[in-house]
Design a protein around this motif. Structure first.
Motif, PDB file in Angstrom:
ATOM      1  N   ASN A 162       0.642  -1.336  -0.033  1.00  0.00           N
ATOM      2  CA  ASN A 162       0.076   0.353   0.360  1.00  0.00           C
ATOM      3  C   ASN A 162       0.970   1.181  -0.018  1.00  0.00           C
ATOM      4  O   ASN A 162       1.227   1.606   0.959  1.00  0.00           O
ATOM      5  N   PRO A 163       1.056   1.983  -1.408  1.00  0.00           N
ATOM      6  CA  PRO A 163       2.121   3.228  -0.986  1.00  0.00           C
ATOM      7  C   PRO A 163       1.163   3.991   0.055  1.00  0.00           C
ATOM      8  O   PRO A 163      -0.230   4.772   0.397  1.00  0.00           O
ATOM      9  N   CYS A 164       1.689   4.746   0.373  1.00  0.00           N
ATOM     10  CA  CYS A 164       1.440   5.690   1.569  1.00  0.00           C
ATOM     11  C   CYS A 164       2.043   7.323   0.898  1.00  0.00           C
ATOM     12  O   CYS A 164       2.456   7.609   0.023  1.00  0.00           O
ATOM     13  N   ALA A 165       1.602   8.336   1.822  1.00  0.00           N
ATOM     14  CA  ALA A 165       2.060   9.719   1.720  1.00  0.00           C
ATOM     15  C   ALA A 165       3.434   9.882   1.638  1.00  0.00           C
ATOM     16  O   ALA A 165       4.453  10.615   1.140  1.00  0.00           O
ATOM     17  N   GLN A 166       4.210   8.928   2.606  1.00  0.00           N
ATOM     18  CA  GLN A 166       5.962   9.107   2.565  1.00  0.00           C
ATOM     19  C   GLN A 166       6.641   9.094   1.257  1.00  0.00           C
ATOM     20  O   GLN A 166       7.178   9.478   0.876  1.00  0.00           O
ATOM     21  N   ILE A 167       5.864   8.257   0.496  1.00  0.00           N
ATOM     22  CA  ILE A 167       6.616   8.579  -1.295  1.00  0.00           C
ATOM     23  C   ILE A 167       6.844   9.874  -1.661  1.00  0.00           C
ATOM     24  O   ILE A 167       8.023  10.093  -2.428  1.00  0.00           O
ATOM     25  N   ASP A 168       5.304  10.620  -1.464  1.00  0.00           N
ATOM     26  CA  ASP A 168       6.083  11.876  -1.727  1.00  0.00           C
ATOM     27  C   ASP A 168       6.639  12.308  -0.933  1.00  0.00           C
ATOM     28  O   ASP A 168       7.856  13.285  -1.648  1.00  0.00           O
ATOM     29  N   GLY A 169       7.339  12.684   0.256  1.00  0.00           N
ATOM     30  CA  GLY A 169       7.771  12.778   1.048  1.00  0.00           C
ATOM     31  C   GLY A 169       9.339  12.512   0.754  1.00  0.00           C
ATOM     32  O   GLY A 169      10.369  13.782   0.557  1.00  0.00           O
ATOM     33  N   PHE A 170       9.604  11.512   0.406  1.00  0.00           N
ATOM     34  CA  PHE A 170      11.242  11.488  -0.817  1.00  0.00           C
ATOM     35  C   PHE A 170      10.931  11.875  -1.908  1.00  0.00           C
ATOM     36  O   PHE A 170      12.227  12.003  -1.877  1.00  0.00           O
ATOM     37  N   GLN A 171      10.132  12.203  -2.100  1.00  0.00           N
ATOM     38  CA  GLN A 171      10.676  12.642  -3.982  1.00  0.00           C
ATOM     39  C   GLN A 171       8.656  13.127  -4.182  1.00  0.00           C
ATOM     40  O   GLN A 171       8.200  12.719  -4.723  1.00  0.00           O
ATOM     41  N   LYS A 172       9.049  14.253  -3.910  1.00  0.00           N
ATOM     42  CA  LYS A 172       7.412  15.332  -4.480  1.00  0.00           C
ATOM     43  C   LYS A 172       7.231  14.544  -5.967  1.00  0.00           C
ATOM     44  O   LYS A 172       8.013  14.683  -6.734  1.00  0.00           O
ATOM     45  N   GLY A 173       5.875  13.859  -6.113  1.00  0.00           N
ATOM     46  CA  GLY A 173       5.054  13.864  -7.058  1.00  0.00           C
ATOM     47  C   GLY A 173       5.674  12.155  -7.675  1.00  0.00           C
ATOM     48  O   GLY A 173       4.811  11.143  -8.597  1.00  0.00           O
ATOM     49  N   LEU A 174       6.181  11.325  -6.525  1.00  0.00           N
ATOM     50  CA  LEU A 174       6.180  10.187  -7.037  1.00  0.00           C
ATOM     51  C   LEU A 174       5.245   9.262  -6.275  1.00  0.00           C
ATOM     52  O   LEU A 174       5.119   7.931  -7.461  1.00  0.00           O
ATOM     53  N   LEU A 175       4.251   9.923  -5.862  1.00  0.00           N
ATOM     54  CA  LEU A 175       3.391   9.072  -5.131  1.00  0.00           C
ATOM     55  C   LEU A 175       2.896   8.888  -6.709  1.00  0.00           C
ATOM     56  O   LEU A 175       2.337   7.725  -6.708  1.00  0.00           O
ATOM     57  N   LYS A 176       1.926   9.560  -7.132  1.00  0.00           N
ATOM     58  CA  LYS A 176       1.449   9.608  -8.176  1.00  0.00           C
ATOM     59  C   LYS A 176       2.060   8.839  -9.636  1.00  0.00           C
ATOM     60  O   LYS A 176       0.800   8.133 -10.113  1.00  0.00           O
ATOM     61  N   GLN A 177       3.343   8.513  -9.584  1.00  0.00           N
ATOM     62  CA  GLN A 177       3.671   7.168 -10.289  1.00  0.00           C
ATOM     63  C   GLN A 177       3.690   6.015  -9.902  1.00  0.00           C
ATOM     64  O   GLN A 177       3.374   5.328 -11.012  1.00  0.00           O
ATOM     65  N   VAL A 178       3.220   5.423  -8.707  1.00  0.00           N
ATOM     66  CA  VAL A 178       3.791   4.654  -8.249  1.00  0.00           C
ATOM     67  C   VAL A 178       1.864   3.623  -7.890  1.00  0.00           C
ATOM     68  O   VAL A 178       1.489   3.011  -7.568  1.00  0.00           O
ATOM     69  N   ALA A 179       1.076   5.151  -7.765  1.00  0.00           N
ATOM     70  CA  ALA A 179       0.022   4.508  -7.387  1.00  0.00           C
ATOM     71  C   ALA A 179      -1.146   5.610  -8.366  1.00  0.00           C
ATOM     72  O   ALA A 179      -0.832   6.651  -7.993  1.00  0.00           O
ATOM     73  N   GLY A 180      -1.786   4.955  -8.756  1.00  0.00           N
ATOM     74  CA  GLY A 180      -3.135   5.811  -9.570  1.00  0.00           C
ATOM     75  C   GLY A 180      -4.193   5.491  -9.826  1.00  0.00           C
ATOM     76  O   GLY A 180      -4.524   4.309  -9.024  1.00  0.00           O
ATOM     77  N   ARG A 181      -5.328   5.356 -10.917  1.00  0.00           N
ATOM     78  CA  ARG A 181      -6.379   4.533 -11.053  1.00  0.00           C
ATOM     79  C   ARG A 181      -6.537   4.215 -13.125  1.00  0.00           C
ATOM     80  O   ARG A 181      -5.657   5.179 -13.452  1.00  0.00           O
ATOM     81  N   GLY A 182      -6.549   3.635 -12.777  1.00  0.00           N
ATOM     82  CA  GLY A 182      -6.707   2.842 -14.214  1.00  0.00           C
ATOM     83  C   GLY A 182      -7.538   3.634 -15.451  1.00  0.00           C
ATOM     84  O   GLY A 182      -8.218   4.327 -14.607  1.00  0.00           O
ATOM     85  N   GLU A 183      -7.416   2.709 -16.891  1.00  0.00           N
ATOM     86  CA  GLU A 183      -8.477   4.242 -17.327  1.00  0.00           C
ATOM     87  C   GLU A 183     -10.052   3.275 -17.206  1.00  0.00           C
ATOM     88  O   GLU A 183     -10.836   4.068 -17.405  1.00  0.00           O
TER      89      GLU A 183
END
Length: 180
Positions: free
Chosen positions: A118-139
């Motif tokens: 489960n990706p968490c907000a800490q991913i954006d703390g590591f590099q801003k915007g990275l969370l959207k690269q590893v988690a999102g919605r498909g078509e």
């Protein structure tokens, strides 16, 4: 069907990233020796607050190295261990494996895939915007999670970069991975 271990990482303290090691030792039913997430019951801080007695389905975190190349193409720099994984692989579609798949890591160690990280907000703390690269919605609107898979240790052993990874799929109908 198989691949290779490209890096191993562990950390004895809570930290988002995990330093790379020459080897890690997997302990049957526990996780990575000396890693903060090792144990029979859950060790993830948020999950411990909810129910510290629940089983630890997140003993070993694996990520496919190919993800780092995709992230690099999107302008991010991520190296093994930096997303908190214990084992980095190459040549395996980890996200396409079913629940219950076994991965033989090297000569002795075996992990059973329990689900998606489960990706968490800490991913954006590591590099801003990275969370959207590893988690999102498909078509189709369904959740898409690319931040690796979680597993439990079924047989202990030493794991090191260069070790082969062999896959054993479970019998019967395959269950898709869900967030654990």
């Amino acid at each position: 069907m198989g691949g290779t271990v490209t890096a191993v990482s562990s950390n004895g303290t809570y930290s988002f990233t995990k330093p790379n090691r020459e080897t890690i030792t997997l302990l049957d039913g526990l996780g990575v020796e000396g890693d903060v997430h090792a144990g029979v019951t859950v060790k993830h801080r948020f999950r411990m607050r909810k129910d510290p007695s629940q089983p630890n389905l997140r003993q070993v975190h694996l990520i496919h190295e190919e993800l780092f190349e995709e992230l690099r193409a999107a302008g991010f720099t991520v190296a093994p261990g930096q997303l908190g994984e214990n084992v980095t692989t190459r040549g395996i579609d980890l996200l396409g494996l079913p629940t219950g798949a076994l991965l033989r890591l090297g000569d002795e160690a075996v992990v059973e895939i329990t689900g998606l990280r489960n990706p968490c907000a800490q991913i954006d703390g590591f590099q801003k915007g990275l969370l959207k690269q590893v988690a999102g919605r498909g078509e189709d609107g369904a959740a898409v999670v690319r931040s690796g898979v979680m597993s439990v240790v079924r047989a202990g052993g030493v794991v090191r970069p260069g070790d082969p990874v062999a896959i054993e799929l479970p019998d019967g109908p395959h269950r898709p991975l869900r967030i654990v």
